[in-house]
Design a protein around this motif. Structure first.
Motif, short mmCIF file in Angstrom:
data_model
loop_
_atom_site.label_atom_id
_atom_site.label_comp_id
_atom_site.label_asym_id
_atom_site.label_seq_id
_atom_site.Cartn_x
_atom_site.Cartn_y
_atom_site.Cartn_z
N GLU A 465 1.44 40.01 -53.04
CA GLU A 465 1.07 41.18 -53.23
C GLU A 465 0.97 41.55 -51.55
N VAL A 466 1.49 43.07 -51.70
CA VAL A 466 1.56 43.84 -50.39
C VAL A 466 0.21 44.64 -50.21
N ASN A 467 -0.51 44.69 -49.33
CA ASN A 467 -1.79 45.37 -49.17
C ASN A 467 -1.49 46.70 -48.42
N THR A 468 -1.31 48.01 -49.13
CA THR A 468 -1.02 48.98 -48.59
C THR A 468 -2.13 49.94 -48.34
N GLU A 469 -3.36 49.47 -48.50
CA GLU A 469 -4.44 50.25 -48.01
C GLU A 469 -4.56 50.58 -46.58
N VAL A 470 -5.39 51.70 -46.14
CA VAL A 470 -5.43 51.76 -44.60
C VAL A 470 -6.74 51.36 -44.13
N VAL A 471 -6.51 51.14 -42.51
CA VAL A 471 -7.88 50.65 -41.88
C VAL A 471 -8.08 52.12 -41.20
N PHE A 472 -9.14 52.76 -41.72
CA PHE A 472 -9.73 54.20 -41.11
C PHE A 472 -9.92 54.01 -39.78
N GLY A 473 -9.55 55.11 -38.84
CA GLY A 473 -9.63 55.56 -37.68
C GLY A 473 -9.14 56.78 -37.22
N SER A 474 -8.95 56.85 -35.78
CA SER A 474 -8.29 58.09 -35.56
C SER A 474 -6.71 58.33 -36.09
N THR A 475 -6.34 57.04 -36.08
CA THR A 475 -4.70 56.89 -36.84
C THR A 475 -5.16 55.85 -38.08
N MET A 476 -4.57 56.19 -39.08
CA MET A 476 -4.55 55.09 -40.31
C MET A 476 -3.47 53.97 -40.08
N LYS A 477 -4.29 52.91 -39.95
CA LYS A 477 -3.35 51.62 -39.68
C LYS A 477 -3.14 51.07 -40.87
N PRO A 478 -2.27 50.14 -40.96
CA PRO A 478 -2.16 49.16 -42.01
C PRO A 478 -3.16 47.93 -41.98
N HIS A 479 -3.60 47.28 -42.81
CA HIS A 479 -4.43 45.95 -42.56
C HIS A 479 -3.51 45.02 -41.99
N PRO A 480 -3.88 44.15 -41.33
CA PRO A 480 -2.91 43.04 -40.61
C PRO A 480 -2.15 42.21 -41.76
N TYR A 481 -1.04 42.11 -41.25
CA TYR A 481 -0.11 41.41 -42.38
C TYR A 481 1.00 40.74 -41.53
N LYS A 482 1.52 39.86 -42.42
CA LYS A 482 2.64 38.70 -41.93
C LYS A 482 3.78 39.22 -42.72
N LEU A 483 4.98 38.90 -42.15
CA LEU A 483 6.27 39.07 -42.65
C LEU A 483 7.37 37.99 -42.35
N CYS A 484 8.40 37.80 -43.02
CA CYS A 484 9.41 36.99 -42.61
C CYS A 484 10.66 37.85 -42.08
N ALA A 485 11.45 37.71 -41.07
CA ALA A 485 12.60 38.31 -40.80
C ALA A 485 13.79 37.56 -40.72
N VAL A 486 14.43 37.54 -41.79
CA VAL A 486 15.52 36.69 -42.29
C VAL A 486 16.86 37.28 -41.72
N LEU A 487 17.57 36.56 -40.91
CA LEU A 487 19.02 37.03 -40.35
C LEU A 487 19.87 37.57 -41.79
N ARG A 488 20.34 38.58 -41.69
CA ARG A 488 21.29 38.78 -42.74
C ARG A 488 22.79 38.18 -42.57
#
Length: 488
Positions: A465-488
């Motif tokens: 699952e992808v967590n798209t809830e915000v971390v509240f503050g002066s700007t609305m940040k995403p929660h820390p997450y990891k991803l994979c960048a696979v060469l095309r």
């Protein structure tokens, strides 16, 4: 007996203050009942977030009044209210209230929270200097392309392994503004640079927090509160100290034939205006202007790019459509430039939808009526605060077909051409509109396209699952997450 007299006196004074507030609130837009000392911020639980402001608008309408202690703050909700409130008498509402926290953090200097001649001079100079340094043209584009290349190489080195993209994204975006204001970039390993980013993160986290509002309502108590306020003020001092060191290096280098960065231009301006009475160009204003440019030029764009990568992982079918358009229009060796957006309508629409849906700036920094004025039919006296809920314009169901869905179609016409919608107020409106809008759009486009041209972004193995809830503050940040960048 003395205790009874004291209690009676306190109750009498509170009652008198309560009645005074009710009398004072006549003529203002409707809103929750204000109480002595705490005003009416209790109604939004001392937190200006999406849910609380939406409830407020349902109860009192698209223009209502909150009381920050004994100070009135008019809240604008929905596209029409935000647009009309900020643009109809734009100059009348172009001030910044010099609140306790603002004074502590900027002392009326710089661009972001200054007023009057200081603001006009610093903003005008800032826009001119940024243009001379290439904002909106090929000069600045080369710097962005360099940082995009460095970010591509960072992901390439990870060879498809799971990685948190937060710091490398912040590093790339911040280096664009570093090159503009300081004349050089920083490596990812630079410890001072890491401390600088941590300091800005601390300042941003403090803004719009419970404690921020508590400090504004009870400034006399803020001086004695440990924790976030002290940490935020220490972070401001650290950033200013860092900037002063950079200025010192520029001064030690001496004058040069052609200014190469913002500090060069500013030092030249100080020299030009040194004999002009009441000149606002001095080192304190230079330090704060650099502080403001760095904050405005890195935090919002970096946060938007973090959302961009997260949304591409969350909506792989949209990522695929962007990549098909990039492949069809641009060759693999093509160095992406901002002009390419005109040939990439779908990709441009996706980037604008990321800005809309991410809605990272929930509310504008409060403005102040610099004279008696009229806002949406209400007569507001000089000194009234105006807070625009930008988020409500970006999600207004009267102007967006599917406001709560990630839908690039919001920015496309029936023939697939890109269309900029009038309700897209991500950069605010009126006299205080973001001066870095062009730079931000250039960075988002060039970096986003460079990354998607090279990589397919996916969830790490085992993450469902992808967590798209915000971390509240002066700007609305995403929660820390990891991803994979696979060469095309």
């Amino acid at each position: 007996m003395i205790s009874l007299i004291l209690i009676s006196l306190i109750l009498f004074l509170l009652g008198a203050q309560f009645l005074k507030l009710q009398w004072k609130s006549r003529g203002f837009p409707p809103g929750p009942t204000p109480f002595p000392i705490i005003g009416s911020l209790w109604r939004i639980n001392f937190r200006a977030d999406h849910g609380n402001l939406k409830k407020l608008a349902k109860l009192y309408g698209n223009i209502c009044t909150l009381w920050l202690g004994h100070k009135p703050m008019v809240v604008l909700y929905g596209f029409q209210a935000v647009k009309d409130g900020l643009t109809t008498n734009s100059e009348d509402v172009s001030g910044r209230l010099q609140t306790y926290v603002f004074n502590k953090m900027a002392n009326g200097k710089g661009i972001l929270v200054s007023n009057g001649l200081i603001w006009k001079h610093q903003r005008h100079f800032g826009i001119g200097a940024l243009r001379k340094l290439g904002m909106g043209n090929k000069g600045m584009e080369r710097g962005i392309q360099t940082e995009a290349h460095c970010l591509v190489e960072f992901f390439r080195d990870k060879d498809g392994r799971a990685v948190d993209p937060s710091f490398p994204v912040v590093h790339a975006v911040s280096n664009v503004i570093c090159a503009v204001v300081f004349g050089h970039r920083f490596s990812q390993e630079d410890e001072t640079f890491r401390q600088l980013i941590e300091a800005y993160n601390c300042i941003v986290a403090f803004g719009n927090s419970y404690l921020y509002y508590m400090c504004e309502v009870f400034p006399w108590a803020a001086e004695h509160l440990p924790g976030p306020i002290k940490k935020a003020l220490f972070s401001c001092d650290f950033v200013r100290s860092f900037i002063r060191q950079e200025i010192k290096r520029h001064r030690e280098r001496g004058t040069i034939d052609e200014p190469e960065d913002f500090i060069d231009f500013y030092l030249e301006q100080i020299e030009k205006t040194k004999n002009i009475p009441n000149s606002t160009f001095d080192e304190d204003n230079m330090v704060q202007s650099v502080f403001d440019l760095f904050l405005g030029g890195s935090e919002t764009t970096a946060t938007t790019l973090r959302w961009a990568l997260l949304y591409m992982v969350a909506y792989p079918e949209i990522q695929e459509k962007v990549q098909k358009e990039l492949d069809a229009v641009l060759s693999p060796s093509h160095l992406i430039c901002y002009e390419d957006r005109k040939k990439l309508p779908y990709t441009n629409a996706v980037i604008h939808e990321i800005m809309r849906f991410g809605s990272i700036v929930l509310i504008t920094i409060p403005r102040e009526a610099v004279r008696d004025t009229t806002v949406l039919g209400y007569r507001l006296p000089k000194g009234t605060m105006i807070m625009a809920n930008i988020d409500s314009a970006l999600f207004d169901p009267e102007y967006w077909e599917t406001p709560h869905q990630f839908n690039p179609g919001h920015f496309l016409d029936k023939d697939g051409n890109f269309v900029l919608r009038e309700a897209f107020l991500a950069f605010s409106a009126g006299h205080r509109i973001c001066l870095g809008e062009v730079l931000a759009k250039m960075e988002l486009f060039i970096i986003f396209c460079s990354l998607l041209q090279t990589f397919k972004f996916t969830l790490p193995e085992g993450v469902k699952e992808v967590n798209t809830e915000v971390v509240f503050g002066s700007t609305m940040k995403p929660h820390p997450y990891k991803l994979c960048a696979v060469l095309r």
